[in-house]
Write a protein that holds these residues in place. Structure first.
Motif, PDB file in Angstrom:
ATOM      1  N   GLY A   5       0.805  -1.208   0.000  1.00  0.00           N
ATOM      2  CA  GLY A   5       0.000   0.000   0.000  1.00  0.00           C
ATOM      3  C   GLY A   5       0.843   1.264   0.000  1.00  0.00           C
ATOM      4  O   GLY A   5       0.570   2.213  -0.740  1.00  0.00           O
ATOM      5  N   SER A   6       1.885   1.298   0.829  1.00  0.00           N
ATOM      6  CA  SER A   6       2.737   2.488   0.914  1.00  0.00           C
ATOM      7  C   SER A   6       3.463   2.755  -0.398  1.00  0.00           C
ATOM      8  O   SER A   6       3.478   3.885  -0.904  1.00  0.00           O
ATOM      9  CB  SER A   6       3.756   2.320   2.048  1.00  0.00           C
ATOM     10  OG  SER A   6       3.109   2.162   3.292  1.00  0.00           O
ATOM     11  N   VAL A   7       4.063   1.712  -0.969  1.00  0.00           N
ATOM     12  CA  VAL A   7       4.795   1.867  -2.227  1.00  0.00           C
ATOM     13  C   VAL A   7       3.843   2.226  -3.363  1.00  0.00           C
ATOM     14  O   VAL A   7       4.154   3.082  -4.210  1.00  0.00           O
ATOM     15  CB  VAL A   7       5.566   0.567  -2.572  1.00  0.00           C
ATOM     16  CG1 VAL A   7       6.189   0.660  -3.968  1.00  0.00           C
ATOM     17  CG2 VAL A   7       6.653   0.311  -1.533  1.00  0.00           C
ATOM     18  N   GLY A   8       2.660   1.601  -3.396  1.00  0.00           N
ATOM     19  CA  GLY A   8       1.694   1.892  -4.445  1.00  0.00           C
ATOM     20  C   GLY A   8       1.252   3.350  -4.437  1.00  0.00           C
ATOM     21  O   GLY A   8       1.159   3.989  -5.491  1.00  0.00           O
ATOM     22  N   ILE A   9       0.985   3.897  -3.251  1.00  0.00           N
ATOM     23  CA  ILE A   9       0.562   5.296  -3.143  1.00  0.00           C
ATOM     24  C   ILE A   9       1.687   6.236  -3.558  1.00  0.00           C
ATOM     25  O   ILE A   9       1.470   7.196  -4.313  1.00  0.00           O
ATOM     26  CB  ILE A   9       0.110   5.604  -1.710  1.00  0.00           C
ATOM     27  CG1 ILE A   9      -1.188   4.864  -1.393  1.00  0.00           C
ATOM     28  CG2 ILE A   9      -0.090   7.110  -1.513  1.00  0.00           C
ATOM     29  CD1 ILE A   9      -1.633   4.986   0.056  1.00  0.00           C
ATOM     30  N   MET A  10       2.906   5.968  -3.091  1.00  0.00           N
ATOM     31  CA  MET A  10       4.027   6.842  -3.421  1.00  0.00           C
ATOM     32  C   MET A  10       4.334   6.840  -4.916  1.00  0.00           C
ATOM     33  O   MET A  10       4.572   7.891  -5.527  1.00  0.00           O
ATOM     34  CB  MET A  10       5.265   6.415  -2.615  1.00  0.00           C
ATOM     35  CG  MET A  10       5.135   6.572  -1.115  1.00  0.00           C
ATOM     36  SD  MET A  10       4.879   8.294  -0.596  1.00  0.00           S
ATOM     37  CE  MET A  10       6.491   8.987  -0.993  1.00  0.00           C
ATOM     38  N   LEU A  11       4.321   5.669  -5.532  1.00  0.00           N
ATOM     39  CA  LEU A  11       4.580   5.595  -6.977  1.00  0.00           C
ATOM     40  C   LEU A  11       3.440   6.231  -7.768  1.00  0.00           C
ATOM     41  O   LEU A  11       3.673   6.843  -8.820  1.00  0.00           O
ATOM     42  CB  LEU A  11       4.767   4.140  -7.399  1.00  0.00           C
ATOM     43  CG  LEU A  11       6.054   3.464  -6.936  1.00  0.00           C
ATOM     44  CD1 LEU A  11       6.091   2.000  -7.385  1.00  0.00           C
ATOM     45  CD2 LEU A  11       7.284   4.196  -7.489  1.00  0.00           C
ATOM     46  N   GLY A  12       2.213   6.096  -7.273  1.00  0.00           N
ATOM     47  CA  GLY A  12       1.082   6.734  -7.934  1.00  0.00           C
ATOM     48  C   GLY A  12       1.203   8.246  -7.919  1.00  0.00           C
ATOM     49  O   GLY A  12       0.929   8.932  -8.918  1.00  0.00           O
ATOM     50  N   ARG A  13       1.625   8.805  -6.789  1.00  0.00           N
ATOM     51  CA  ARG A  13       1.836  10.247  -6.703  1.00  0.00           C
ATOM     52  C   ARG A  13       3.009  10.681  -7.594  1.00  0.00           C
ATOM     53  O   ARG A  13       2.958  11.734  -8.252  1.00  0.00           O
ATOM     54  CB  ARG A  13       2.121  10.619  -5.250  1.00  0.00           C
ATOM     55  CG  ARG A  13       2.364  12.081  -4.975  1.00  0.00           C
ATOM     56  CD  ARG A  13       1.117  12.895  -5.204  1.00  0.00           C
ATOM     57  NE  ARG A  13       1.182  13.618  -6.465  1.00  0.00           N
ATOM     58  CZ  ARG A  13       0.143  14.193  -7.020  1.00  0.00           C
ATOM     59  NH1 ARG A  13      -1.045  14.120  -6.463  1.00  0.00           N
ATOM     60  NH2 ARG A  13       0.266  14.852  -8.153  1.00  0.00           N
TER      61      ARG A  13
END
Length: 373
Positions: free
Chosen positions: A47-55
């Motif tokens: 979840g953390s990596v997905g949100i950061m890469l999405g941003r």
């Protein structure tokens, strides 16, 4: 007799989902905690990596909301090796013989509904992530726990104890506070107040949808799938994400955004390779997250799965401050503290339930011993 056996099987399956498979055997309990720990790591890291890469995708020049949504579901092929590992044997087990499997029409309707629901929810999350600072977006997502507890109360028979109620109130206040904050980052200054409100509303709606989908998923395991096989978990992930991906691809072409993908790739600040790698690793991260949260639903409950995802609240804002220079103003700090307090309140209730369970198990064992004497 057969109906009674089917009913007993359903009850046993439900008990495993609700009680986390914590049986009387110490070895079984030990293995169960290892699985829970592994799923927890998957949820937090994915979840953390997905949100950061999405941003990062939007910050570096990405503009396609359909593409940003697609990468949240299209990574499902990485499930195939895991499914092969858990293929059922040719000789069905006693439980498989007793339990009536759902028809293919029922499964098609279930997976189609969940897949379409997932596609819509991912799009709402995409709008929220595009229009809000990462720290604000993440803290609003904490409201999904309150929504999930409400839906679990009606759909899954989840008890609302004082500690859980306290948790829900705190998490609700935590998200509501963010409506009143001012401009706190370069990103917020670049967008209009209207877009900020749209992002806020979309994120809250997505959180509500996510909470509802978790409760429906748990209900499906209990009432429709009625299986203790991990293959069922992987099937749920694959078919749900497959249908969601198809729906999003249709939207990508219908909207005409597919025509801009090549230009977007060429204009990406870090280059074409970085653009592709961002999309690939975002897809992988979200599938790791999905494995974790569905596994936690299967082993414990939808509400517990949601609580674990809420545990990542302090992680992403800190990463956002480091990498995206988001500011942690007073409102955000209070919001984060309320969210952590709410999470701790729920965990304490889970601890009390665990202590009560163990005490009841000891009493039951003593009664058995006295009977044998």
């Amino acid at each position: 007799m057969k109906e009674a056996q089917e009913e007993a099987t359903e009850v046993d399956g439900s008990a495993k989902i609700q009680n986390g498979g914590r049986g009387s055997s110490g070895v079984v309990q030990y293995k169960w905690w290892i699985k829970i720990a592994l799923f927890t790591v998957f949820v937090l890291s994915g979840g953390s990596v997905g949100i950061m890469l999405g941003r990062l995708y939007f910050n570096r020049g990405g503009n396609s909301k359909w593409m940003a949504t697609l990468v949240q579901t299209v990574g499902f092929p990485i499930m195939f090796p895991l499914i092969l590992m858990y293929l059922p044997s040719k000789t069905p087990s006693t439980q498989q013989q007793i339990t009536k499997e759902p028809s293919w029409i029922t499964l098609l309707m279930l997976y189609t509904f969940l897949g379409a629901f997932l596609a819509a929810d991912c799009m709402l999350y995409t709008y929220g992530l595009n229009f809000l600072p990462v720290s604000t977006y993440t803290l609003i997502c904490a409201s999904q726990l309150a929504f999930n507890a409400l839906f679990s109360y009606f759909l899954n028979g989840q008890k609302l104890t004082p500690f859980i109620a306290n948790s829900l109130v705190l998490l609700s206040f935590s998200s509501t506070l963010l409506v009143f904050q001012g401009d706190d980052s370069e990103q917020t200054a670049k967008i209009s107040r209207t877009k900020y409100i749209i992002g806020f509303v979309c994120t809250v709606a997505a959180s509500a949808g996510y909470g509802l989908m978790l409760s429906i998923t748990q209900l499906a395991f209990k009432k429709i799938l009625k299986s203790q096989s991990y293959k069922v978990v992987f099937d749920m992930i694959v078919y749900q994400n497959l249908i969601a991906s198809v729906a999003i691809v249709v939207g990508l072409f219908a909207s005409g955004e597919w025509k801009d993908i090549k230009g977007e790739m060429e204009g990406y600040e870090s280059g074409k390779v970085s653009y592709i790698m961002n999309l690939v690793w975002t897809a992988v991260a979200w599938q790791i997250f999905t494995i974790g949260y569905v596994g936690l639903i299967f082993e414990v409950s939808a509400l517990f799965s949601n609580v674990i995802s809420t545990l990542g609240i302090p992680i992403v804002p800190v990463l956002a401050v480091v990498f995206f220079h988001d500011k942690m103003n007073g409102v955000k700090v209070i919001s984060m503290l309320l969210a952590i307090w709410g999470f701790a309140s729920y965990i304490y209730q889970h601890y009390l339930d665990d202590v009560k369970e163990k005490a009841e198990a000891r009493i039951a064992n003593r009664q058995v011993d006295l009977t044998e004497i």
